[in-house]
Scaffold this motif. Sequence first.
Motif, PDB file in Angstrom:
ATOM      1  N   LYS A  57       0.915  -1.258   0.015  1.00  0.00           N
ATOM      2  CA  LYS A  57       0.010  -0.047  -0.143  1.00  0.00           C
ATOM      3  C   LYS A  57       0.844   1.219  -0.095  1.00  0.00           C
ATOM      4  CE  LYS A  57      -3.586   0.899   2.111  1.00  0.00           C
ATOM      5  NZ  LYS A  57      -4.754   1.272   3.338  1.00  0.00           N
ATOM      6  N   ARG A  58       1.828   1.345   0.790  1.00  0.00           N
ATOM      7  CA  ARG A  58       2.847   2.469   0.726  1.00  0.00           C
ATOM      8  C   ARG A  58       3.406   2.813  -0.493  1.00  0.00           C
ATOM      9  NH1 ARG A  58       4.265   0.233   5.663  1.00  0.00           N
ATOM     10  NH2 ARG A  58       6.188  -0.734   5.076  1.00  0.00           N
ATOM     11  N   LEU A  59       3.765   1.613  -1.371  1.00  0.00           N
ATOM     12  CA  LEU A  59       4.289   1.738  -2.567  1.00  0.00           C
ATOM     13  C   LEU A  59       3.178   2.282  -3.731  1.00  0.00           C
ATOM     14  CD1 LEU A  59       6.456  -1.632  -2.769  1.00  0.00           C
ATOM     15  CD2 LEU A  59       7.129   0.786  -2.718  1.00  0.00           C
ATOM     16  N   GLY A  60       1.962   2.196  -3.116  1.00  0.00           N
ATOM     17  CA  GLY A  60       0.664   2.610  -4.026  1.00  0.00           C
ATOM     18  C   GLY A  60       0.263   1.821  -4.879  1.00  0.00           C
ATOM     19  N   LEU A  61       0.580   0.036  -4.567  1.00  0.00           N
ATOM     20  CA  LEU A  61      -0.110  -0.804  -5.373  1.00  0.00           C
ATOM     21  C   LEU A  61      -1.439  -1.091  -4.803  1.00  0.00           C
ATOM     22  CD1 LEU A  61       2.852  -3.686  -5.304  1.00  0.00           C
ATOM     23  CD2 LEU A  61       2.243  -1.902  -6.955  1.00  0.00           C
ATOM     24  N   LYS A  62      -2.288  -1.600  -5.839  1.00  0.00           N
ATOM     25  CA  LYS A  62      -3.705  -1.957  -5.363  1.00  0.00           C
ATOM     26  C   LYS A  62      -3.720  -2.970  -4.590  1.00  0.00           C
ATOM     27  CE  LYS A  62      -5.439  -0.069 -10.007  1.00  0.00           C
ATOM     28  NZ  LYS A  62      -5.844  -0.474 -11.206  1.00  0.00           N
ATOM     29  N   GLU A  68      -2.373 -10.760  -5.493  1.00  0.00           N
ATOM     30  CA  GLU A  68      -1.519 -11.464  -6.507  1.00  0.00           C
ATOM     31  C   GLU A  68      -0.293 -11.825  -6.153  1.00  0.00           C
ATOM     32  OE1 GLU A  68      -0.623 -11.153 -11.208  1.00  0.00           O
ATOM     33  OE2 GLU A  68      -2.308  -9.824 -10.472  1.00  0.00           O
ATOM     34  N   ILE A  69       0.403 -10.692  -5.790  1.00  0.00           N
ATOM     35  CA  ILE A  69       2.013 -11.181  -5.385  1.00  0.00           C
ATOM     36  C   ILE A  69       2.014 -11.866  -4.263  1.00  0.00           C
ATOM     37  CG2 ILE A  69       4.150  -9.821  -4.685  1.00  0.00           C
ATOM     38  CD1 ILE A  69       3.102  -7.536  -6.459  1.00  0.00           C
ATOM     39  N   LEU A  70       1.245 -11.547  -3.282  1.00  0.00           N
ATOM     40  CA  LEU A  70       1.621 -12.598  -1.908  1.00  0.00           C
ATOM     41  C   LEU A  70       1.078 -13.988  -2.246  1.00  0.00           C
ATOM     42  CD1 LEU A  70      -0.088 -10.047   0.833  1.00  0.00           C
ATOM     43  CD2 LEU A  70       2.298 -10.959   0.446  1.00  0.00           C
ATOM     44  N   PHE A  86       6.513  -9.591 -10.184  1.00  0.00           N
ATOM     45  CA  PHE A  86       6.663  -8.760  -9.149  1.00  0.00           C
ATOM     46  C   PHE A  86       7.301  -7.531  -9.855  1.00  0.00           C
ATOM     47  CE2 PHE A  86       8.951  -6.995  -5.209  1.00  0.00           C
ATOM     48  CZ  PHE A  86       7.833  -6.292  -4.766  1.00  0.00           C
ATOM     49  N   LEU A  87       8.380  -7.530 -10.569  1.00  0.00           N
ATOM     50  CA  LEU A  87       9.213  -6.482 -11.252  1.00  0.00           C
ATOM     51  C   LEU A  87       8.040  -5.993 -12.420  1.00  0.00           C
ATOM     52  CD1 LEU A  87      12.502  -8.140 -11.905  1.00  0.00           C
ATOM     53  CD2 LEU A  87      12.015  -6.205 -10.549  1.00  0.00           C
ATOM     54  N   GLY A  88       7.325  -6.626 -12.958  1.00  0.00           N
ATOM     55  CA  GLY A  88       6.407  -6.023 -14.085  1.00  0.00           C
ATOM     56  C   GLY A  88       5.333  -5.197 -13.164  1.00  0.00           C
ATOM     57  N   VAL A  89       4.943  -5.776 -12.136  1.00  0.00           N
ATOM     58  CA  VAL A  89       3.841  -4.841 -11.136  1.00  0.00           C
ATOM     59  C   VAL A  89       4.667  -3.376 -10.648  1.00  0.00           C
ATOM     60  CG1 VAL A  89       2.455  -4.723  -9.002  1.00  0.00           C
ATOM     61  CG2 VAL A  89       2.298  -6.778 -10.587  1.00  0.00           C
ATOM     62  N   LEU A  90       5.704  -3.759 -10.135  1.00  0.00           N
ATOM     63  CA  LEU A  90       6.502  -2.528  -9.813  1.00  0.00           C
ATOM     64  C   LEU A  90       6.837  -1.627 -10.862  1.00  0.00           C
ATOM     65  CD1 LEU A  90       8.962  -3.848  -7.109  1.00  0.00           C
ATOM     66  CD2 LEU A  90       6.992  -2.648  -6.651  1.00  0.00           C
ATOM     67  N   GLY A  91       7.303  -1.989 -11.935  1.00  0.00           N
ATOM     68  CA  GLY A  91       7.589  -1.043 -13.355  1.00  0.00           C
ATOM     69  C   GLY A  91       6.315  -0.555 -13.882  1.00  0.00           C
ATOM     70  N   ALA A  92       5.243  -1.163 -13.885  1.00  0.00           N
ATOM     71  CA  ALA A  92       3.933  -0.408 -14.185  1.00  0.00           C
ATOM     72  C   ALA A  92       3.817   0.505 -13.300  1.00  0.00           C
ATOM     73  CB  ALA A  92       3.039  -1.310 -14.367  1.00  0.00           C
ATOM     74  N   ARG A  94       5.576   2.386 -11.248  1.00  0.00           N
ATOM     75  CA  ARG A  94       6.755   3.228 -11.320  1.00  0.00           C
ATOM     76  C   ARG A  94       6.496   4.146 -12.489  1.00  0.00           C
ATOM     77  NH1 ARG A  94      10.389   3.027 -14.638  1.00  0.00           N
ATOM     78  NH2 ARG A  94      10.557   0.951 -14.652  1.00  0.00           N
ATOM     79  N   GLU A  95       6.183   3.527 -13.718  1.00  0.00           N
ATOM     80  CA  GLU A  95       5.704   4.679 -14.828  1.00  0.00           C
ATOM     81  C   GLU A  95       4.567   5.231 -14.538  1.00  0.00           C
ATOM     82  OE1 GLU A  95       5.216   1.613 -17.988  1.00  0.00           O
ATOM     83  OE2 GLU A  95       7.211   1.104 -18.179  1.00  0.00           O
ATOM     84  N   GLN A  96       3.494   4.956 -13.809  1.00  0.00           N
ATOM     85  CA  GLN A  96       2.546   5.842 -13.546  1.00  0.00           C
ATOM     86  C   GLN A  96       2.893   6.863 -12.523  1.00  0.00           C
ATOM     87  OE1 GLN A  96      -0.583   3.493 -11.371  1.00  0.00           O
ATOM     88  NE2 GLN A  96      -1.837   5.354 -11.175  1.00  0.00           N
ATOM     89  N   LEU A  97       3.779   6.513 -11.574  1.00  0.00           N
ATOM     90  CA  LEU A  97       4.255   7.559 -10.575  1.00  0.00           C
ATOM     91  C   LEU A  97       5.203   8.765 -11.459  1.00  0.00           C
ATOM     92  CD1 LEU A  97       5.076   5.484  -7.509  1.00  0.00           C
ATOM     93  CD2 LEU A  97       3.153   6.955  -7.661  1.00  0.00           C
ATOM     94  N   GLU A  98       5.910   8.197 -12.399  1.00  0.00           N
ATOM     95  CA  GLU A  98       6.850   9.184 -13.158  1.00  0.00           C
ATOM     96  C   GLU A  98       5.698   9.909 -13.903  1.00  0.00           C
ATOM     97  OE1 GLU A  98       9.247   6.276 -15.047  1.00  0.00           O
ATOM     98  OE2 GLU A  98      10.972   6.391 -13.103  1.00  0.00           O
ATOM     99  N   ALA A  99       4.820   9.379 -14.655  1.00  0.00           N
ATOM    100  CA  ALA A  99       3.770  10.249 -15.233  1.00  0.00           C
ATOM    101  C   ALA A  99       3.016  11.423 -14.424  1.00  0.00           C
ATOM    102  CB  ALA A  99       2.962   9.431 -16.077  1.00  0.00           C
TER     103      ALA A  99
END
Length: 131
Positions: A57-62, A68-70, A86-92, A94-99
Amino acid sequence: MPSQTFTIGELAKEFDLTTRAIRFYEDMGLLAPRRAGLQRIYTSRDRARLTLTLRAKRLGLKLTEAREILDMYDSPRDTAVQLERFLGVLGAHREQLEAQLAELQANLDEVRAQEKQARAALARASKPKAR
């Protein structure tokens, strides 16, 4: 050695959550306490999953992404597949946060430009008029 157990109240106090929030995480499939009558009994596994859920949640994941990851780590799958997901979820994410960050930066630049124009207009309006 017996596994440590926790009540909902103990977890709520430890993680500074409401019992309602913990029950919500249970409803979302993130936690799976066993029952002793009407009381929920949480295991060390549930506590670890709650810790990871709050981190996600702190990372901003749904919460669905966190689940799903757990759940991937609960299955006897290949670790590489789990890590790739996990890297795919984090990458997506991160891209959203960068935008969002780029949009915020553009908004901030616009606010600064408007402030500069308003200060210049104020300076012109504050000068005494020559006669």
